[in-house]
Design a protein around this motif. Structure first.
Motif, PDB file in Angstrom:
ATOM      1  N   THR A  71       0.820  -1.213   0.000  1.00  0.00           N
ATOM      2  CA  THR A  71       0.000   0.000   0.000  1.00  0.00           C
ATOM      3  C   THR A  71       0.852   1.261   0.000  1.00  0.00           C
ATOM      4  OG1 THR A  71      -0.171   0.157   2.415  1.00  0.00           O
ATOM      5  CG2 THR A  71      -1.764  -1.253   1.302  1.00  0.00           C
ATOM      6  N   ASP A  72       2.157   1.105   0.001  1.00  0.00           N
ATOM      7  CA  ASP A  72       3.098   2.231   0.094  1.00  0.00           C
ATOM      8  C   ASP A  72       3.765   2.438  -1.256  1.00  0.00           C
ATOM      9  OD1 ASP A  72       5.337   3.883   0.533  1.00  0.00           O
ATOM     10  OD2 ASP A  72       5.602   3.161   2.580  1.00  0.00           O
ATOM     11  N   TRP A  73       3.356   3.500  -1.958  1.00  0.00           N
ATOM     12  CA  TRP A  73       3.898   3.771  -3.294  1.00  0.00           C
ATOM     13  C   TRP A  73       5.421   3.862  -3.282  1.00  0.00           C
ATOM     14  CZ3 TRP A  73       1.467   3.465  -7.793  1.00  0.00           C
ATOM     15  CH2 TRP A  73       0.088   3.644  -7.854  1.00  0.00           C
ATOM     16  N   ALA A  74       5.938   4.653  -2.372  1.00  0.00           N
ATOM     17  CA  ALA A  74       7.380   4.894  -2.345  1.00  0.00           C
ATOM     18  C   ALA A  74       8.151   3.604  -2.072  1.00  0.00           C
ATOM     19  CB  ALA A  74       7.720   5.948  -1.295  1.00  0.00           C
ATOM     20  N   ALA A  75       7.647   2.797  -1.136  1.00  0.00           N
ATOM     21  CA  ALA A  75       8.323   1.545  -0.803  1.00  0.00           C
ATOM     22  C   ALA A  75       8.298   0.588  -1.989  1.00  0.00           C
ATOM     23  CB  ALA A  75       7.667   0.909   0.412  1.00  0.00           C
ATOM     24  N   LEU A  76       7.170   0.533  -2.700  1.00  0.00           N
ATOM     25  CA  LEU A  76       7.073  -0.329  -3.872  1.00  0.00           C
ATOM     26  C   LEU A  76       8.023   0.124  -4.982  1.00  0.00           C
ATOM     27  CD1 LEU A  76       3.280  -1.142  -4.341  1.00  0.00           C
ATOM     28  CD2 LEU A  76       5.130  -2.785  -4.025  1.00  0.00           C
ATOM     29  N   LEU A 121      -7.024  -4.889  -2.631  1.00  0.00           N
ATOM     30  CA  LEU A 121      -7.387  -4.309  -3.928  1.00  0.00           C
ATOM     31  C   LEU A 121      -6.413  -3.221  -4.354  1.00  0.00           C
ATOM     32  CD1 LEU A 121      -9.206  -3.966  -6.355  1.00  0.00           C
ATOM     33  CD2 LEU A 121     -10.753  -2.567  -4.956  1.00  0.00           C
ATOM     34  N   LEU A 122      -6.277  -2.187  -3.522  1.00  0.00           N
ATOM     35  CA  LEU A 122      -5.372  -1.098  -3.898  1.00  0.00           C
ATOM     36  C   LEU A 122      -3.915  -1.558  -3.900  1.00  0.00           C
ATOM     37  CD1 LEU A 122      -6.980   1.953  -2.060  1.00  0.00           C
ATOM     38  CD2 LEU A 122      -7.340   1.141  -4.401  1.00  0.00           C
ATOM     39  N   GLY A 123      -3.583  -2.533  -3.046  1.00  0.00           N
ATOM     40  CA  GLY A 123      -2.225  -3.070  -3.059  1.00  0.00           C
ATOM     41  C   GLY A 123      -1.902  -3.766  -4.364  1.00  0.00           C
ATOM     42  N   VAL A 124      -2.891  -4.453  -4.934  1.00  0.00           N
ATOM     43  CA  VAL A 124      -2.701  -5.090  -6.244  1.00  0.00           C
ATOM     44  C   VAL A 124      -2.518  -4.033  -7.327  1.00  0.00           C
ATOM     45  CG1 VAL A 124      -3.891  -6.391  -8.050  1.00  0.00           C
ATOM     46  CG2 VAL A 124      -3.874  -7.247  -5.701  1.00  0.00           C
ATOM     47  N   TRP A 125      -3.369  -3.032  -7.317  1.00  0.00           N
ATOM     48  CA  TRP A 125      -3.265  -1.953  -8.308  1.00  0.00           C
ATOM     49  C   TRP A 125      -1.913  -1.275  -8.240  1.00  0.00           C
ATOM     50  CZ3 TRP A 125      -3.225   2.076 -11.487  1.00  0.00           C
ATOM     51  CH2 TRP A 125      -3.030   3.372 -11.014  1.00  0.00           C
ATOM     52  N   VAL A 128       0.918  -3.638  -9.526  1.00  0.00           N
ATOM     53  CA  VAL A 128       0.899  -3.763 -10.986  1.00  0.00           C
ATOM     54  C   VAL A 128       1.345  -2.470 -11.654  1.00  0.00           C
ATOM     55  CG1 VAL A 128      -0.592  -4.106 -12.995  1.00  0.00           C
ATOM     56  CG2 VAL A 128      -0.843  -5.579 -10.981  1.00  0.00           C
ATOM     57  N   ARG A 129       0.855  -1.351 -11.164  1.00  0.00           N
ATOM     58  CA  ARG A 129       1.195  -0.071 -11.792  1.00  0.00           C
ATOM     59  C   ARG A 129       2.706   0.183 -11.753  1.00  0.00           C
ATOM     60  NH1 ARG A 129      -1.329   4.731 -13.538  1.00  0.00           N
ATOM     61  NH2 ARG A 129       0.361   6.100 -14.230  1.00  0.00           N
ATOM     62  N   VAL A 130       3.332  -0.097 -10.619  1.00  0.00           N
ATOM     63  CA  VAL A 130       4.753   0.187 -10.453  1.00  0.00           C
ATOM     64  C   VAL A 130       5.617  -0.774 -11.277  1.00  0.00           C
ATOM     65  CG1 VAL A 130       6.640   0.183  -8.783  1.00  0.00           C
ATOM     66  CG2 VAL A 130       4.476   1.266  -8.193  1.00  0.00           C
ATOM     67  N   THR A 131       5.205  -2.031 -11.360  1.00  0.00           N
ATOM     68  CA  THR A 131       6.045  -3.024 -12.037  1.00  0.00           C
ATOM     69  C   THR A 131       5.740  -3.202 -13.518  1.00  0.00           C
ATOM     70  OG1 THR A 131       4.502  -4.816 -11.429  1.00  0.00           O
ATOM     71  CG2 THR A 131       6.307  -4.347  -9.898  1.00  0.00           C
ATOM     72  N   LEU A 132       4.587  -2.737 -13.961  1.00  0.00           N
ATOM     73  CA  LEU A 132       4.133  -3.017 -15.324  1.00  0.00           C
ATOM     74  C   LEU A 132       5.101  -2.556 -16.423  1.00  0.00           C
ATOM     75  CD1 LEU A 132       1.856  -4.365 -16.872  1.00  0.00           C
ATOM     76  CD2 LEU A 132       0.635  -2.178 -16.879  1.00  0.00           C
ATOM     77  N   PRO A 133       5.724  -1.392 -16.316  1.00  0.00           N
ATOM     78  CA  PRO A 133       6.659  -1.000 -17.389  1.00  0.00           C
ATOM     79  C   PRO A 133       7.758  -2.028 -17.627  1.00  0.00           C
ATOM     80  CG  PRO A 133       6.183   0.873 -15.965  1.00  0.00           C
ATOM     81  CD  PRO A 133       5.589  -0.326 -15.297  1.00  0.00           C
ATOM     82  N   VAL A 142       1.610 -11.344 -15.708  1.00  0.00           N
ATOM     83  CA  VAL A 142       1.158 -10.905 -14.392  1.00  0.00           C
ATOM     84  C   VAL A 142       0.073 -11.868 -13.920  1.00  0.00           C
ATOM     85  CG1 VAL A 142       0.000  -9.085 -13.074  1.00  0.00           C
ATOM     86  CG2 VAL A 142       1.638  -8.469 -14.858  1.00  0.00           C
ATOM     87  N   LEU A 143       0.246 -12.400 -12.722  1.00  0.00           N
ATOM     88  CA  LEU A 143      -0.807 -13.214 -12.104  1.00  0.00           C
ATOM     89  C   LEU A 143      -1.267 -12.517 -10.836  1.00  0.00           C
ATOM     90  CD1 LEU A 143      -2.466 -15.899 -12.071  1.00  0.00           C
ATOM     91  CD2 LEU A 143      -0.757 -16.745 -10.441  1.00  0.00           C
ATOM     92  N   VAL A 144      -2.553 -12.250 -10.762  1.00  0.00           N
ATOM     93  CA  VAL A 144      -3.158 -11.630  -9.587  1.00  0.00           C
ATOM     94  C   VAL A 144      -3.943 -12.697  -8.825  1.00  0.00           C
ATOM     95  CG1 VAL A 144      -4.828  -9.934  -8.785  1.00  0.00           C
ATOM     96  CG2 VAL A 144      -3.280  -9.356 -10.659  1.00  0.00           C
ATOM     97  N   VAL A 145      -3.720 -12.795  -7.536  1.00  0.00           N
ATOM     98  CA  VAL A 145      -4.414 -13.798  -6.727  1.00  0.00           C
ATOM     99  C   VAL A 145      -5.711 -13.198  -6.182  1.00  0.00           C
ATOM    100  CG1 VAL A 145      -4.290 -15.320  -4.733  1.00  0.00           C
ATOM    101  CG2 VAL A 145      -2.250 -14.945  -6.139  1.00  0.00           C
ATOM    102  N   SER A 146      -6.808 -13.668  -6.706  1.00  0.00           N
ATOM    103  CA  SER A 146      -8.126 -13.304  -6.208  1.00  0.00           C
ATOM    104  C   SER A 146      -8.569 -14.403  -5.247  1.00  0.00           C
ATOM    105  CB  SER A 146      -9.101 -13.125  -7.376  1.00  0.00           C
ATOM    106  OG  SER A 146     -10.400 -12.792  -6.915  1.00  0.00           O
TER     107      SER A 146
END
Length: 307
Positions: A71-76, A121-125, A128-133, A142-146
């Motif tokens: 949940t921490d943008w900077a840490a991710l 939910l937001l942790g997944v987003w 993904v957002r940070v690593t996607l590039p 990408v595999l998301v665990v639901s």
């Protein structure tokens, strides 16, 4: 013919960089060990560095620990940068980190409810957002665990079910968005698996009895290895869906009918929800809303401690 097609769909992970969140235990730790044994470079991401270090030690020299709260943008961003610097890129992301706080909407501690959505939910987003590039650069996966909870919305699990249903919807949108970029996206739906999270849920004085009353396969708990086998296979094949076990996929075909079935079932079983609702209020009166609603399992405890 079927075996030939299966082999054709399977991709080796030897030399691939696999980022796994929630890697201290459960699915994350198990997948890290399995893929390291196949020659992958595994990046363990989570909030329990000591536990992840133990897993990394079992994985060998091509495993590294990166402490980050999803949940921490900077840490991710820092963790992702460190992974790319260490391994050169990212081929596969397994967005696995999650917690579960049980409780009824009218009485659950609001902070526990919202924290579940923030992590699951937001942790997944954010992951993904940070690593996607980097995944796009390598035309990766990408595999998301639901969860089964995305399909069957049981009482006492509103925050978790909402998060996991949101995760499924997020993944479906993402898949269509990145297909032209050569990236494949999958979503996993495990049922009750004997992880620390599920074991912790079973120990809850209110939710444990409620779950044990679930009928048939809906209440059955499967060994962790069953889930790891399916998740490993799904990642190797870059599947769009992973159902653990297979009957979970069949439920998707009738999901529109499941909410009334669950409601009727609860009434037929001695008004189970009403009894659990009363027990939840009594539990909160005895222990307080925060303790009664605290995320279950060792991972949930670690998340609470980190805050």
């Amino acid at each position: 013919m079927g075996a030939t097609n299966l082999l054709a769909r399977t991709t080796s992970v030897h030399g691939k960089v696999i980022l796994i969140t929630g890697a201290a235990r459960g699915f994350g730790a198990g997948l890290a060990r399995r893929f390291a044994a196949q020659g992958a470079k595994v990046a363990l991401v989570g909030i329990e560095p000591d536990e992840m270090a133990k897993v990394a030690a079992e994985c060998g020299p091509d495993a590294a620990v990166f402490e980050a709260d999803v949940t921490d943008w900077a840490a991710l961003e820092t963790a992702t940068k460190g992974i790319v610097e260490r391994f050169g890129g990212i081929d596969i992301v397994v967005a696995n980190a999650g917690i579960a706080a049980t409780g009824f909407v009218r009485s659950i501690d609001p902070r526990a409810f919202e924290r579940t959505i923030e992590v699951d939910l937001l942790g997944v987003w954010r992951t993904v957002r940070v690593t996607l590039p980097h995944v796009i650069e390598r035309k990766g996966y990408v595999l998301v665990v639901s969860s089964l909870a995305a399909i069957t919305h049981a009482p006492g699990m509103a925050a978790y079910a909402a998060s996991k249903a949101g995760v499924e919807a997020f993944t479906n949108s993402l898949r269509a968005e990145v297909r032209h970029l050569g990236v494949k996206v999958g979503v996993a739906h495990p049922t009750w698996i004997s992880t620390d999270l599920v074991q912790g849920a079973d120990e809850h004085p209110v939710f444990g009895p409620l779950r044990s009353a679930m009928p048939g396969v809906l209440g059955k708990t499967y060994p962790v290895e069953v889930a790891l086998d399916a998740l490993e296979k799904g990642i190797l094949r870059r599947d769009r869906t992973v159902h653990v076990p297979g009957w979970v996929g069949a439920l998707k075909l009738i999901r529109a009918f499941l909410p009334p079935i669950i409601e009727i079932g609860a009434r037929l079983r001695g008004n189970l929800v009403a009894k659990a609702d009363k027990a939840a209020l009594e539990d909160i009166a005895r222990r307080g809303a925060e303790a009664a609603s605290r995320p279950v399992g060792k991972g949930g405890q670690a998340d609470a401690a980190s805050r």
